[in-house]
Design a protein around this motif. Sequence first.
Motif, PDB file in Angstrom:
ATOM      1  N   ASP A  34       4.187  -8.661  -2.213  1.00  0.00           N
ATOM      2  CA  ASP A  34       3.812  -7.709  -1.165  1.00  0.00           C
ATOM      3  C   ASP A  34       4.359  -8.200   0.190  1.00  0.00           C
ATOM      4  N   HIS A  42       5.956   1.899   2.151  1.00  0.00           N
ATOM      5  CA  HIS A  42       4.883   2.887   2.064  1.00  0.00           C
ATOM      6  C   HIS A  42       5.446   4.301   2.167  1.00  0.00           C
ATOM      7  N   ARG A  97      -5.239 -11.523  -0.564  1.00  0.00           N
ATOM      8  CA  ARG A  97      -5.568 -10.532  -1.606  1.00  0.00           C
ATOM      9  C   ARG A  97      -5.828 -11.197  -2.959  1.00  0.00           C
ATOM     10  N   HIS A 141      -2.537  -3.900  -5.877  1.00  0.00           N
ATOM     11  CA  HIS A 141      -3.822  -4.536  -5.492  1.00  0.00           C
ATOM     12  C   HIS A 141      -5.041  -3.728  -5.957  1.00  0.00           C
ATOM     13  N   HIS A 194       7.392  -5.751  -5.442  1.00  0.00           N
ATOM     14  CA  HIS A 194       6.662  -5.065  -4.371  1.00  0.00           C
ATOM     15  C   HIS A 194       6.920  -5.784  -3.058  1.00  0.00           C
ATOM     16  N   SER A 214      -1.154   2.673  -4.890  1.00  0.00           N
ATOM     17  CA  SER A 214      -2.287   1.868  -4.419  1.00  0.00           C
ATOM     18  C   SER A 214      -3.278   2.708  -3.628  1.00  0.00           C
ATOM     19  N   HIS A 226      -5.510   2.898  -0.338  1.00  0.00           N
ATOM     20  CA  HIS A 226      -5.514   2.304   1.004  1.00  0.00           C
ATOM     21  C   HIS A 226      -6.580   2.888   1.905  1.00  0.00           C
ATOM     22  N   GLU A 247       5.634   2.184  -2.499  1.00  0.00           N
ATOM     23  CA  GLU A 247       4.218   1.929  -2.680  1.00  0.00           C
ATOM     24  C   GLU A 247       3.551   3.193  -2.167  1.00  0.00           C
TER      25      GLU A 247
HETATM   26 ZN    ZN Z   1      -0.655  -1.831  -0.264  1.00  0.00          ZN
END
Ligand code: ZN
Length: 577
Positions: free
Chosen positions: A535, A379, A512, A474, A347, A444, A446, A419
């Motif tokens: 990340d 993203h 995180r 996450h 990631h 994920s 967000h 992601e």
């Molecule tokens: Zn994220």
Amino acid sequence: MENHSWVTNIEVAAILHEVADLLEIKGVRFKPQAYRRAALGIETLPENVADVAQRGGLDEIPGVGKAIAEKIREILETGSLEYLSALRKEVPEGVQHLVRLEGIGPKKAIALSRELGIKTVDDLEAAAKAGRIRDLPGFGEKTEANILASIRLSRAAQERRLLGEILPVARDIERRLAALPSVRKVSLAGSIRRRKETIGDVDILATSTRPAEVMEVFATLPGVERVLVRGPTKTSVVLSTGIQVDLRVVEDGHFGAALQYFTGSKEHNIAMRRLAIARNWRLNEYGLVDLATGRAVAGEDEAGIYRALGLAWIEPELREDRGELEAARAGTLPDLVGYDAIRGDLHVHTRWSEGAHSIEEMAEAARALGYAYIAICDHAQTLHVARGLSPERLADQMREIERINRETDGEFTILSGTECNIGSDGRLDLPDSLLADLDVVVASVHSGFKQSEEEMTERVLTAMQNEHVDIIGHPTGRILLSREPYRIDLGAVFEAAAALGVLMEINAFPARLDLSDVNARAAREAGVRFSIASDAHRRENLRYMEFGVATARRGWLSAGDIANTRPLPELREILRS
Ligand code: ZN
Ligand code: DGT
Ligand code: CA
Ligand code: CA
């Protein structure tokens, strides 16, 4: 009689000091000094006060008379002191907070409370800033400035910091000390050695043929703003960043015992001491001693202490009294994932979305770390703030990755991924046809953190039902020291993840560390497998992986639990199944 004899000398002394503080605040004469003398007697006692009590020798301790001996017995038996609880009720709470500040004694605290109605440190700060303190009798402009300085210091000391922020600083200090010719051993201790997600202060331990020289170097390191305590065995400093660092220099023969003690956690140590007591041994920062013979059983090296107590050596990351002593005795400690076991990062972001570097730059940096693969997971479209990729742009990126892979030697592979965002109804922001072509799909949450637990759980479960989803990114959305996790039924999520073969991410970004150590352990027990991922938003961030591995280790995980410890062909199998 219940046995609370694991109460330490430091803890007994702290209770006596607080009694003295409160008596002084009340204006009682002579008694406070008596309590302080007794506290000092216990602080400088060469043996455990509980042992002294057991053989009826309390009133032989310098400064301890009959009345205080009785109080000490109560503390040892119950772990607390009724007299202190009563005093606490009599003294206005604020005054107690004020006397804890450096430079504010009971007299000043009472004056501030009586004259200005100050109850909290916040009140005090506001009054000092408004210049209302300088005119009180016995105060002045200088006192006012000192008050502000001690408030700032005490705040900085109470604040916790991210492991990822502090570990590099601590390692730098450790290296500088290790470079001194007189230093024989040096080690990080405390929470930083246990790699806890946040750190209160940094603890370092050393042995040296010239302790005074080591303390001098330490107290004058670049970045040291203030020296709090300066002594032959302990020096505490505050760095300009507000971080407190404690250095203790101990004798070679005690290094193992001191390292064990100051690594903690306190809970782990209490459980260790119970094991020692059961054998009629005493365990403290100086060593492990057989009370029957007075013989030192262990102390020079840490493993020796565990061995003597019938335990396998316990990795610092496990020392939280969460079953590690039982496992060490039974020989069932996990074979923890190593810091060097990671073969790739699943990631990372690039300039294509919100990252700072190109695909090639990220790949090169990953390769330099010894990895065999990296998954580019920018993203997708709904994350406008992160310049998410439209399906067309993502298709472009996939072609670009194919081209780079073709042009390199095949020793290293760039995986195409995303992601993508889990919408409030659980739908993903990319079409299935495109997801099917990607190597790695991280999904994920967000947005919409305020959903009910049922809605959030349903949302994530829905996303996991999509056969293309490989990893939940996450999984609780927490931001350490700033945002609580969203409400979600992790038990249900883990159960589904295990059944569907969806990996749970341990996001290694320092703020995180999500899943957390405790959640990762619960997930593993539910049969879940993991991806540990940096990340990274720039190539330097790839190094965050270490903090994710630390979290995994604190969660009792082995290499086999983690998909990205596997070689690429095996990883592909895991992702496909
Ligand atoms: Zn994220
Ligand atoms: P932190 O600094 O809040 O992140 O956490 P630690 O674990 O580093 O705690 P710290 O710095 O107060 O103390 C370091 C270690 O020393 C701790 O993990 C265990 C040991 N220790 C310190 N004070 C006590 C105490 O009063 N009782 C016991 N049993 N152990 C203590
Ligand atoms: Ca600490
Ligand atoms: Ca400390």
